[in-house]
Design a protein around this motif. Structure first.
Motif, mmCIF file in Angstrom:
data_model
loop_
_atom_site.group_PDB
_atom_site.id
_atom_site.type_symbol
_atom_site.label_atom_id
_atom_site.label_comp_id
_atom_site.label_asym_id
_atom_site.label_seq_id
_atom_site.Cartn_x
_atom_site.Cartn_y
_atom_site.Cartn_z
ATOM 1 N N ILE A 4 0.594 -1.547 -0.353
ATOM 2 C CA ILE A 4 0.044 -0.225 0.366
ATOM 3 C C ILE A 4 1.124 1.013 -0.165
ATOM 4 C CG2 ILE A 4 -1.628 1.308 1.475
ATOM 5 C CD1 ILE A 4 -2.435 -1.267 2.188
ATOM 6 N N LEU A 5 1.881 1.569 1.126
ATOM 7 C CA LEU A 5 2.669 2.408 0.665
ATOM 8 C C LEU A 5 3.838 2.511 -0.456
ATOM 9 C CD1 LEU A 5 4.181 2.038 4.537
ATOM 10 C CD2 LEU A 5 2.361 3.582 3.298
ATOM 11 N N ASN A 6 3.538 1.521 -0.603
ATOM 12 C CA ASN A 6 4.819 1.804 -2.493
ATOM 13 C C ASN A 6 3.498 2.515 -3.462
ATOM 14 O OD1 ASN A 6 6.905 0.615 -1.659
ATOM 15 N ND2 ASN A 6 6.368 -1.378 -2.121
ATOM 16 N N TRP A 7 2.602 2.005 -3.609
ATOM 17 C CA TRP A 7 1.191 2.174 -4.517
ATOM 18 C C TRP A 7 1.142 3.833 -4.422
ATOM 19 C CZ3 TRP A 7 -3.571 4.634 -2.905
ATOM 20 C CH2 TRP A 7 -4.574 4.355 -4.185
ATOM 21 N N TRP A 8 1.588 4.197 -3.015
ATOM 22 C CA TRP A 8 0.915 5.414 -2.635
ATOM 23 C C TRP A 8 1.757 6.368 -3.401
ATOM 24 C CZ3 TRP A 8 -3.053 9.007 -2.111
ATOM 25 C CH2 TRP A 8 -2.555 10.514 -1.622
ATOM 26 N N ASP A 9 3.608 5.789 -2.794
ATOM 27 C CA ASP A 9 4.276 6.467 -2.920
ATOM 28 C C ASP A 9 4.199 7.036 -4.496
ATOM 29 O OD1 ASP A 9 5.533 6.935 -0.506
ATOM 30 O OD2 ASP A 9 6.729 4.971 -0.717
ATOM 31 N N LEU A 13 3.777 10.651 -7.212
ATOM 32 C CA LEU A 13 4.701 11.113 -7.512
ATOM 33 C C LEU A 13 3.596 11.328 -8.936
ATOM 34 C CD1 LEU A 13 7.917 8.388 -7.493
ATOM 35 C CD2 LEU A 13 7.978 10.641 -6.643
ATOM 36 N N TRP A 14 2.992 10.949 -9.398
ATOM 37 C CA TRP A 14 2.167 10.775 -11.228
ATOM 38 C C TRP A 14 1.755 12.254 -10.694
ATOM 39 C CZ3 TRP A 14 -3.305 10.898 -10.260
ATOM 40 C CH2 TRP A 14 -3.955 10.990 -11.821
ATOM 41 N N LEU A 15 1.436 12.661 -8.935
ATOM 42 C CA LEU A 15 0.215 13.886 -8.327
ATOM 43 C C LEU A 15 0.853 14.900 -8.635
ATOM 44 C CD1 LEU A 15 -2.377 14.625 -8.936
ATOM 45 C CD2 LEU A 15 -1.553 14.061 -5.994
ATOM 46 N N THR A 16 1.997 14.766 -8.514
ATOM 47 C CA THR A 16 3.277 16.173 -8.230
ATOM 48 C C THR A 16 3.812 16.051 -9.934
ATOM 49 O OG1 THR A 16 5.459 14.654 -7.347
ATOM 50 C CG2 THR A 16 3.536 15.827 -6.040
ATOM 51 N N GLY A 17 3.872 15.545 -11.078
ATOM 52 C CA GLY A 17 4.464 15.303 -11.931
ATOM 53 C C GLY A 17 3.310 16.278 -13.052
#
Length: 66
Positions: A4-9, A13-17
């Motif tokens: 879950i933490l890897n998915w959220w990361d 990252l996608w959102l901040t890009g």
């Protein structure tokens, strides 16, 4: 939990890009839905509490002799 933490990361990252306008369009529905849900729960809890206080106040009035 690590998955879950890897998915959220990855989501983070996608959102901040994304450009700011697109970020806003993606985030605002989620934030507004959370705010609405919290408001509904608080409204229900406060309404229940106020109704309970009214019942207690009127129960005391009925028990007192006039």
């Amino acid at each position: 939990m690590a998955a879950i933490l890897n998915w959220w990361d990855g989501v983070e990252l996608w959102l901040t890009g994304l450009p700011f306008g697109v970020q806003t369009a993606v985030v605002m529905p989620v934030v507004l839905a959370l705010a609405y849900g919290i408001a509904v729960v608080l409204d229900g809890a406060l309404g229940w509490g106020i109704a309970g206080l009214h019942r207690l106040r009127h129960a005391g009035d009925e028990a007192a002799p006039e």
